[in-house]
Design a protein around this motif. Structure first.
Motif, PDB file in Angstrom:
ATOM      1  N   ASN A 158       0.826  -1.219   0.000  1.00 15.26           N
ATOM      2  CA  ASN A 158       0.000   0.000   0.000  1.00 15.26           C
ATOM      3  C   ASN A 158       0.858   1.266   0.000  1.00 15.26           C
ATOM      4  OD1 ASN A 158      -2.486  -1.264  -0.138  1.00 15.26           O
ATOM      5  ND2 ASN A 158      -2.656  -1.443   2.091  1.00 15.26           N
ATOM      6  N   VAL A 186       4.169   2.334 -11.624  1.00 13.24           N
ATOM      7  CA  VAL A 186       2.820   1.768 -11.695  1.00 13.24           C
ATOM      8  C   VAL A 186       2.837   0.321 -12.182  1.00 13.24           C
ATOM      9  CG1 VAL A 186       2.128   2.516 -14.027  1.00 13.24           C
ATOM     10  CG2 VAL A 186       0.424   2.353 -12.240  1.00 13.24           C
ATOM     11  N   GLU A 230       1.549  -6.353  -6.397  1.00 12.48           N
ATOM     12  CA  GLU A 230       0.251  -6.641  -5.779  1.00 12.48           C
ATOM     13  C   GLU A 230      -0.324  -7.949  -6.309  1.00 12.48           C
ATOM     14  OE1 GLU A 230      -3.741  -4.239  -4.529  1.00 12.48           O
ATOM     15  OE2 GLU A 230      -2.788  -3.686  -6.418  1.00 12.48           O
ATOM     16  N   SER A 252       4.300  -1.857  -9.321  1.00  9.63           N
ATOM     17  CA  SER A 252       3.406  -1.939  -8.165  1.00  9.63           C
ATOM     18  C   SER A 252       2.237  -2.872  -8.465  1.00  9.63           C
ATOM     19  CB  SER A 252       2.897  -0.552  -7.759  1.00  9.63           C
ATOM     20  OG  SER A 252       1.992  -0.032  -8.699  1.00  9.63           O
ATOM     21  N   THR A 253       1.755  -2.858  -9.693  1.00 10.47           N
ATOM     22  CA  THR A 253       0.699  -3.789 -10.097  1.00 10.47           C
ATOM     23  C   THR A 253       1.222  -5.222 -10.073  1.00 10.47           C
ATOM     24  OG1 THR A 253      -0.286  -2.085 -11.487  1.00 10.47           O
ATOM     25  CG2 THR A 253      -0.932  -4.355 -11.924  1.00 10.47           C
ATOM     26  N   LYS A 305       1.982   1.811  -3.572  1.00 10.85           N
ATOM     27  CA  LYS A 305       0.877   2.358  -4.367  1.00 10.85           C
ATOM     28  C   LYS A 305       0.618   3.822  -4.023  1.00 10.85           C
ATOM     29  CE  LYS A 305      -2.755  -0.257  -4.570  1.00 10.85           C
ATOM     30  NZ  LYS A 305      -3.801  -1.227  -4.209  1.00 10.85           N
ATOM     31  N   THR A 306       0.771   4.173  -2.760  1.00 10.66           N
ATOM     32  CA  THR A 306       0.587   5.570  -2.349  1.00 10.66           C
ATOM     33  C   THR A 306       1.667   6.457  -2.953  1.00 10.66           C
ATOM     34  OG1 THR A 306      -0.452   4.879  -0.282  1.00 10.66           O
ATOM     35  CG2 THR A 306       0.444   7.115  -0.356  1.00 10.66           C
ATOM     36  N   VAL A 337       3.358   5.884  -5.693  1.00 10.15           N
ATOM     37  CA  VAL A 337       3.092   5.984  -7.134  1.00 10.15           C
ATOM     38  C   VAL A 337       2.045   7.068  -7.392  1.00 10.15           C
ATOM     39  CG1 VAL A 337       2.069   4.773  -9.099  1.00 10.15           C
ATOM     40  CG2 VAL A 337       3.798   3.637  -7.717  1.00 10.15           C
TER      41      VAL A 337
END
Length: 175
Positions: A89, A150, A157, A153-154, A92-93, A95
């Motif tokens: 998380n 991005v 996850e 991070s994808t 993602k934050t 990014v």
């Protein structure tokens, strides 16, 4: 050695043209990439040890059908999920934060442009150009930093979800 010096000078000039906000984008991007590399390192090397330890402990249990065994299984899965999703998380934050910091650079650059217009008039294009650079370069840098993070991070996850599902499937309740 000359090429290194020229590269360093080009980076310094770019940072000066983009303004102080570029240093903030650089810091956010650096932290984001440190976390991304740590997660990839964890999935590649450390996770297998954790998974094998949990699966081994589960397989060593004599019975796996009772309510207590079910709760132990849930606790084991939860422990691994905590390890798998640690930092996801935050990545993602960061990014999502990169383009916003870039927009902060846009605002500060436009303030410089309006300041020049207020003090010297709108006919001095050369004086306004520095403010326009400070407005556009951070926006571009923020978007490039976000795009660089991005995709990974994808991937991180999705990998965490996939590994969590595989672990849950491997801890069978029969026996």
């Amino acid at each position: 050695m000359l090429a290194v010096t020229e590269a360093f000078d080009a980076i310094r000039a770019f940072m000066e043209r983009g303004g102080d906000v570029l240093f903030l984008i650089l810091a956010v991007t650096f932290i984001m990439w440190v976390l991304i590399i740590e997660r990839i390192w964890f999935y590649s090397l450390e996770y297998k040890k954790h998974r094998n330890r949990v699966v081994g402990a589960w397989e060593a249990r004599a019975e796996r059908k009772s309510w207590y065994a079910h709760k132990i299984r849930i606790a084991m899965i939860s422990e691994i999920n905590h390890n798998l999703f640690q930092g996801v998380n935050l990545i993602k934050t960061l990014v999502a934060l990169c383009p916003l910091v870039g927009l902060l650079g846009t605002v500060t650059g436009m303030i410089d442009v309006f300041d020049v217009m207020g003090t010297q008039g709108s006919s001095n294009a050369r004086a306004m150009a520095a403010g326009v650079s400070k407005a556009t370069i951070p926006t571009m840098a923020g978007m490039v930093a976000a795009l660089s993070g991005v995709f990974l991070s994808t991937y991180i996850e999705r990998r965490a979800k996939r590994e969590a599902e595989r672990l849950e499937d491997s801890l069978t309740m029969d026996h």
